[in-house]
Design a protein around this motif. Structure first.
Motif, PDB file in Angstrom:
ATOM      1  N   ASN A  62       0.840  -1.213   0.000  1.00 38.00           N
ATOM      2  CA  ASN A  62       0.000   0.000   0.000  1.00 38.00           C
ATOM      3  C   ASN A  62       0.867   1.253   0.000  1.00 38.00           C
ATOM      4  N   SER A  80      -4.263   1.333  -1.902  1.00 36.47           N
ATOM      5  CA  SER A  80      -4.821   0.134  -1.274  1.00 36.47           C
ATOM      6  C   SER A  80      -4.562  -1.121  -2.098  1.00 36.47           C
ATOM      7  N   SER A 131     -11.249   1.295   4.873  1.00 36.91           N
ATOM      8  CA  SER A 131     -10.259   0.315   4.440  1.00 36.91           C
ATOM      9  C   SER A 131     -10.703  -1.095   4.784  1.00 36.91           C
TER      10      SER A 131
END
Lengths: 200, 252
Positions: free
Chosen positions: A26, A44, A85
């Protein structure tokens, strides 16, 4: 033999060690996107890869830990988005398990769904914490325009998130998909708890 | 890798969990009581804590990261807040409204307070002390390992990255130029690093299992120093403050 579902809470060492690697990826994705001055975050890729490899739970944990670590080392604001997330990790893990990473077309649909859901989760956070903005120049310009037209706050804020999240997540999932497909089998089997082929 | 500043101060000696609680309550009360004066006083208190902790100057770069969001909030809310009515001043032909500006000011104060409150924790606490305290309180040591190993892995990956960037450039990859060129170079840069680090996980997990990572039984601590002063009192005061804020909000 016990049948392992995607929700199996059987944390193998390999799956746990995957989480730090995912967070590192990431970090690098964000770094490269910045270095190459790409108009996306791409922060991500690791979370998405971890979900594709080891399922929704590891993906979600990777997402949460990622934002906590990022909050600790660079930007405290990112603590707020730990929920987003986690949801990204969950959705990718579930849909990948159901076969939505079979080809590029399906991967793009997966990206679209992840983008829409990420925007939906982020919108209430954005409204609650900072009056609806995202801090992204393009998104906030749209937000300002819609506010000037007296559109509802939630709608403007949602649009703000959408224009940022959807292209970003589609690109993220596509890149992760390409990398995932290129990984050697002996590596992917390491995390796959459906198969008993290679376990440490 | 971390923002921890190694100094000696009273704040450094407070236990990590009290500081963690301070962060959450400091942020929560600025949202529970939305008056400018109150949020300013909370922020002022956080500044004092940072000053006592001798880390006040270190907070500015951290606030700087959020500057774009703050500027965006001031501009957008100042011009376009839904309840815009009272004219504050005009920049050229563009009117700035008092309601929007007041709201933007409140949000900015909250964001700065949020960043500073986290700053108290981040700048004065070693990550391993925090993780150790959490494990001591019952968090899974495996999750603790995950947190701490990230801090070691990222610098390793950064080092690997510069090697791979050099290698790919020597093969003729272009890093600058049109958007298309830059997009094209993303995969050759990220791909090898990802493959490399995933391969490393295999070796790392073998190494961990050999050393008894999955061993059952109670774990012991290498540094058994959980004797912080005033931990309980501080937590109690913080919780009382939170309740006071909630009661104040309901009564007023």
């Amino acid at each position: 033999m016990k049948k392992n579902s995607m929700w199996s809470l059987n944390f193998t060492t390999a799956a746990l060690v995957l989480i730090p690697a995912a967070i590192g990826i990431n970090y690098l994705g964000k770094l490269f996107a910045g270095l190459l001055k790409l108009p996306l975050w791409l922060d991500s890729i690791g979370t998405v890869l971890a979900s594709m490899l080891a399922g929704p739970i590891i993906g979600a944990i990777a997402g949460i830990v990622n934002n906590i670590i990022y909050g600790f080392t660079a930007d405290p604001i990112s603590f707020v988005y730990a929920i987003t997330s986690a949801v990204i990790g969950l959705i990718v893990g579930i849909m990948a398990y159901k076969g939505w990473i079979a080809n590029v077309g399906k991967a793009l649909v997966l990206g679209l769904v992840v983008g829409l859901i990420a925007a939906t989760v982020s919108t209430p956070l954005n409204i609650m914490f900072w009056g609806g903005q995202t801090g992204n120049v393009w998104g906030d310009a749209l937000f300002a325009m819609m506010m000037a037209q007296d559109m509802p706050l939630w709608f403007a804020s949602f649009a703000d998130s959408i224009v940022v999240d959807v292209p970003d997540k589609m690109a993220t999932v596509l890149i992760s998909f390409l990398i995932f497909k290129g990984l050697p089998k002996n590596l992917t089997h390491l995390y796959d708890n459906r198969s008993e082929i290679e376990r440490l | 890798m971390t923002l921890y500043v190694d100094k000696k101060s009273v704040i450094h000696d407070i236990d990590p969990l009290s500081k963690l609680l301070f962060v959450f309550i400091s942020i929560a009360i600025t949202y529970i009581l939305p008056t400018h004066l109150f949020v300013i006083s909370v922020l002022a208190f956080t500044f004092i804590v940072l000053l006592v902790g001798k880390v006040f100057t270190y907070i500015f770069p951290v606030i700087g990261v959020s500057m774009l969001l703050i500027i965006s909030i001031v501009i957008v809310q100042g011009f376009f807040h839904p309840d815009r009515a009272t004219l504050l001043f005009e920049i050229g032909p563009l009117p700035v409204y008092k309601e929007g500006f007041a709201f933007a000011f409140l949000l900015t104060l909250r964001i700065i307070n949020m960043v500073c409150a986290f700053g108290v924790l981040i700048l004065t606490t070693k990550p391993d002390h925090l993780v150790d305290s959490l494990i001591y309180k019952g968090m899974s040591p495996k999750i603790g390992y995950v947190f701490l190993s990230v801090l070691q892995i990222i610098p390793q990956m950064m080092a690997m990255t510069s090697k791979i960037t050099d290698a790919q450039r020597s093969r003729g990859m272009e890093k600058e130029g049109k958007l298309k060129t830059r997009i094209k170079s993303f995969i050759p840069l990220l791909g090898p690093v990802v493959l490399n680090s995933l391969n490393d996980t295999r070796e790392r997990s073998i190494a961990l299992e050999i050393r008894g990572f999955n061993a059952k039984g109670t774990k012991s601590f290498l540094n058994e120093s959980f004797h912080y002063k005033y931990g309980l009192i501080l937590k109690l005061i913080l919780v009382i403050l939170l309740f006071a804020a909630i009661v104040w909000r309901i009564v007023l």
